[in-house]
Design an enzyme around this catalytic site. Structure first.
Site, short mmCIF file in Angstrom:
data_model
loop_
_atom_site.label_atom_id
_atom_site.label_comp_id
_atom_site.label_asym_id
_atom_site.label_seq_id
_atom_site.Cartn_x
_atom_site.Cartn_y
_atom_site.Cartn_z
N ASP A 138 -25.54 -15.98 34.37
CA ASP A 138 -26.21 -14.80 34.89
C ASP A 138 -25.99 -14.64 36.39
O ASP A 138 -25.71 -15.61 37.10
CB ASP A 138 -27.70 -14.81 34.57
CG ASP A 138 -28.46 -15.97 35.20
OD1 ASP A 138 -27.90 -17.08 35.29
OD2 ASP A 138 -29.62 -15.78 35.61
N GLU A 172 -30.73 -18.70 34.90
CA GLU A 172 -30.96 -19.58 36.05
C GLU A 172 -31.48 -18.81 37.25
O GLU A 172 -32.34 -19.30 37.99
CB GLU A 172 -29.65 -20.30 36.43
CG GLU A 172 -29.84 -21.42 37.46
CD GLU A 172 -29.90 -20.93 38.89
OE1 GLU A 172 -30.48 -21.66 39.74
OE2 GLU A 172 -29.39 -19.83 39.19
#
Length: 404
Positions: free
Chosen positions: A103, A165
């Site tokens: 991400d 994350e």
């Protein structure tokens, strides 16, 4: 034991020759913002295909369900993207964990969506090129090079590339903890702490809280004394938290949601706050601080307060095992002719969670670059082969040693 790396040159050459830049270009054109579930699904598929080149089980694991407090103070369910999980040789004598994240911080509507070559191609500007699609590419290159070495059979490893994350890994923390179990060491592929390759050493912990204040509405002119102003109570709490900052505990009241028409005493407010304790004992202090201030504010303002959230990133001091792993990484970099060191960082990442499992981790093994989380984010292209070779050498030396 000899520190010569001559026998490792075939593997090091293989790592450097991997098609990392092409992969970074392809992957960085996929918008995989933490809340872009469609983009994350595309990215997860691309990564599953790429990591299928390794001799192990490649699985896309569903994330644990989550929840978040909306602007009205209601707790809403939240879904996260799937996470890549790879297992290779779980019975090998040396077991390692490698982690990264797919991400980025750029949502689908962010204007930063393209790649730009700078300085004749020596630098690549683009979303996620350093943080951390470059890191994923060089991780894969190092693992493929490990597989080409006779020492590869001594190393077993798990890879976790998560989808959340950048928002503190709420849906993948359990998977990371599971994968960390029984590992000798871990390598995480956040970009280097500085463009010169410096590693991040000790890190604080991090806790994110949404504190919901419920008061009582009333007419602001006729009977304000019958109201209980949630905005005022939340502001008082924010000020007291801010004044409680000290060495070892950073506190950032970041936002207050709530309120309404000017002629109504507001009955709902949500304070968003981040706390960063340097050490576990500082986290304990922070927990007591929140509890004490919430009780005091609730009593003084005659409001109800609910605290949502917690410390998702434990503090990460450098213990003896971690110091030995840093020494191995830095010695390996020197053997490659690219000396580096480490320094404390105020940022947090999945390395915090891995260290809390008792596994030593160096969590900035990724590419050199900078300006992350901004439209100026850049990758230093020559760092891809450099850092792929570094990871390869570290793993091969761990295979030789069998321990830290």
């Amino acid at each position: 034991m000899s520190t010569s790396i001559d026998i490792h040159y075939p593997a090091l050459d293989a790592a450097a020759a991997a098609p990392m830049l092409a992969q970074v270009r392809q992957w960085s054109l996929v918008n995989s913002g933490s809340r872009n579930l469609d983009g994350l699904a595309v990215m997860a598929g691309l990564l599953a295909d790429a990591f299928a080149a390794l001799p192990g089980e490649v699985v896309l694991r569903d994330a644990a369900p989550g929840e978040a407090v909306d602007a009205a103070g209601n707790v809403q369910p939240l879904d996260y993207g799937r996470n890549l999980h790879v297992r290779v040789r779980p019975d090998a004598p040396v077991q390692l964990l490698l982690t990264g994240h797919m991400d980025t911080v750029y949502p689908p509507d962010h204007p930063f969506q393209t790649l730009t070559d700078i300085d004749g191609g020596a630098v690549l500007n683009g979303p996620g090129v350093a943080d951390m699609k470059g890191g994923i590419a060089l991780m894969l290159a190092a693992l493929a090079a490990l597989e080409a070495s006779p020492l590869g059979a001594r190393i077993g490893y798990e890879v976790v590339i998560n989808s959340d994350e950048e928002i503190a890994s709420p849906g993948s923390a359990a998977l990371i903890a599971e994968a960390a179990r029984g590992k000798l060491a871990a390598l995480t592929y956040e970009p280097s702490s500085l463009p010169d390759g410096t590693l991040a050493g000790a890190r604080p912990g991090s806790g994110n809280f949404s504190i919901i204040v419920t008061g009582r509405s009333a007419h602001a002119g006729r009977n304000p004394e019958d109201g209980r102003n949630a905005i005022v109570a939340a502001s008082d709490l924010a000020l007291r938290l801010s004044r409680a900052r000290r060495a070892g505990l950073a506190i950032n009241p970041a936002r207050i949601d709530g309120g309404g028409p000017n002629n109504v005493v507001p009955d709902r407010a949500i304070l968003r706050v981040n706390l960063r304790p340097a050490l576990p004992e500082d986290e304990a202090v922070a927990r007591r601080l929140i509890d004490d201030l919430v009780k005091a504010i609730a009593a003084e303002h005659d409001v109800a307060i609910h605290v949502h959230g917690g410390f998702g990133r434990p503090p990460k001091p450098i213990d003896e095992k971690a110091a030995r792993l840093f020494a191995l990484v830095e010695e390996s970099a020197a053997l490659l002719g690219r000396p580096i060191t480490h320094k404390a960082s105020g940022g947090v990442c999945d390395g915090n969670n891995i260290a809390a499992c008792g596994v030593p981790v160096v969590d900035t093994m990724g590419a050199r670059g900078g300006a992350i989380h901004s439209p100026d984010e850049y990758l230093i292209v020559e760092s891809l082969p450099e850092r792929a070779q570094l990871s390869t050498l570290v793993m091969l030396r761990l295979a030789e040693r069998g321990s830290l």
